[in-house]
Design a protein around this motif. Structure first.
Motif, mmCIF file in Angstrom:
data_model
loop_
_atom_site.group_PDB
_atom_site.id
_atom_site.type_symbol
_atom_site.label_atom_id
_atom_site.label_comp_id
_atom_site.label_asym_id
_atom_site.label_seq_id
_atom_site.Cartn_x
_atom_site.Cartn_y
_atom_site.Cartn_z
ATOM 1 N N CYS A 15 4.171 20.458 3.941
ATOM 2 C CA CYS A 15 3.905 21.102 5.225
ATOM 3 C C CYS A 15 4.341 20.260 6.415
ATOM 4 C CB CYS A 15 2.414 21.402 5.361
ATOM 5 S SG CYS A 15 1.753 22.522 4.155
ATOM 6 N N ALA A 16 4.121 18.964 6.362
ATOM 7 C CA ALA A 16 4.198 18.138 7.555
ATOM 8 C C ALA A 16 5.480 17.337 7.712
ATOM 9 C CB ALA A 16 3.022 17.176 7.590
ATOM 10 N N LEU A 17 6.319 17.279 6.694
ATOM 11 C CA LEU A 17 7.558 16.531 6.880
ATOM 12 C C LEU A 17 8.377 17.137 8.007
ATOM 13 C CD1 LEU A 17 8.739 15.731 3.246
ATOM 14 C CD2 LEU A 17 7.968 14.132 4.971
ATOM 15 N N PRO A 18 9.021 16.317 8.811
ATOM 16 C CA PRO A 18 9.764 16.848 9.956
ATOM 17 C C PRO A 18 10.847 17.846 9.570
ATOM 18 C CG PRO A 18 9.564 14.472 10.138
ATOM 19 C CD PRO A 18 9.034 14.853 8.794
ATOM 20 N N LYS A 19 11.375 17.710 8.372
ATOM 21 C CA LYS A 19 12.400 18.649 7.915
ATOM 22 C C LYS A 19 11.820 20.054 7.718
ATOM 23 C CE LYS A 19 15.752 19.275 4.221
ATOM 24 N NZ LYS A 19 16.255 18.748 2.951
ATOM 25 N N TYR A 20 10.570 20.137 7.280
ATOM 26 C CA TYR A 20 9.942 21.438 6.996
ATOM 27 C C TYR A 20 9.097 21.908 8.177
ATOM 28 C CZ TYR A 20 11.266 19.704 2.429
ATOM 29 O OH TYR A 20 11.953 19.173 1.387
ATOM 30 N N ASN A 21 8.089 21.133 8.569
ATOM 31 C CA ASN A 21 7.278 21.349 9.765
ATOM 32 C C ASN A 21 6.711 22.767 9.885
ATOM 33 O OD1 ASN A 21 5.995 20.421 12.011
ATOM 34 N ND2 ASN A 21 7.717 20.791 13.386
ATOM 35 N N TRP A 62 3.255 25.011 8.320
ATOM 36 C CA TRP A 62 2.001 24.798 7.620
ATOM 37 C C TRP A 62 1.565 25.987 6.766
ATOM 38 C CZ3 TRP A 62 -0.621 20.308 7.130
ATOM 39 C CH2 TRP A 62 -0.146 19.245 7.890
#
Length: 130
Positions: free
Chosen positions: A25-31, A33
């Motif tokens: 959820c939180a990786l900058p690539k995905y961002n 939730w």
């Protein structure tokens, strides 16, 4: 002492599973939730089994139909937790990397829940309140 090491290893495995969900959820690539909603399935999945076990202990009834209904509802939660990230990634709401991280988290968390029930279901367990 033996059960304490099992409890620590189950807690460690559960924290790895939650870390994988949060990374998805939180990786900058995905961002995004949206995959975090699988945590709701993690919470709800053991509830039918715990209720069925408590019902059979209190009523003295040992019919397998209560357990079969509980297993059916539990499997509905498990399948839904695997289906949700796949549906979200197919709808292009989340990326496939977040989907794979969430699916890996599902495997780890459900293996942890299975280990919990197998470990503390024995008669010699000190944690009989479960």
């Amino acid at each position: 002492m033996f059960f304490d090491s099992r409890l620590v290893s189950l807690a460690f495995a559960g924290s790895i599973g939650m870390t994988l969900v949060i990374l998805g959820c939180a990786l900058p690539k995905y961002n995004v939730w949206w995959p975090f909603f699988v945590v709701l399935f993690y919470i709800l999945s053991p509830v039918p089994t715990l209720i069925a076990r408590r019902y059979n202990e209190n009523s003295g009834n040992s019919s397998p139909s209560v357990y079969e209904v509980a297993i059916f509802i539990t499997m509905g939660f498990v399948v839904s937790s695997f289906a949700l990230p796949i549906v979200l990634s197919r709808a292009l709401v989340i990326q496939w990397g977040a989907c794979f991280l969430t699916l890996a988290a599902n495997v780890v968390v459900y293996a942890t829940l299975l280990g919990f029930f197998l470990t503390f279901d024995s008669d010699d367990a000190d944690y009989s309140m479960w």
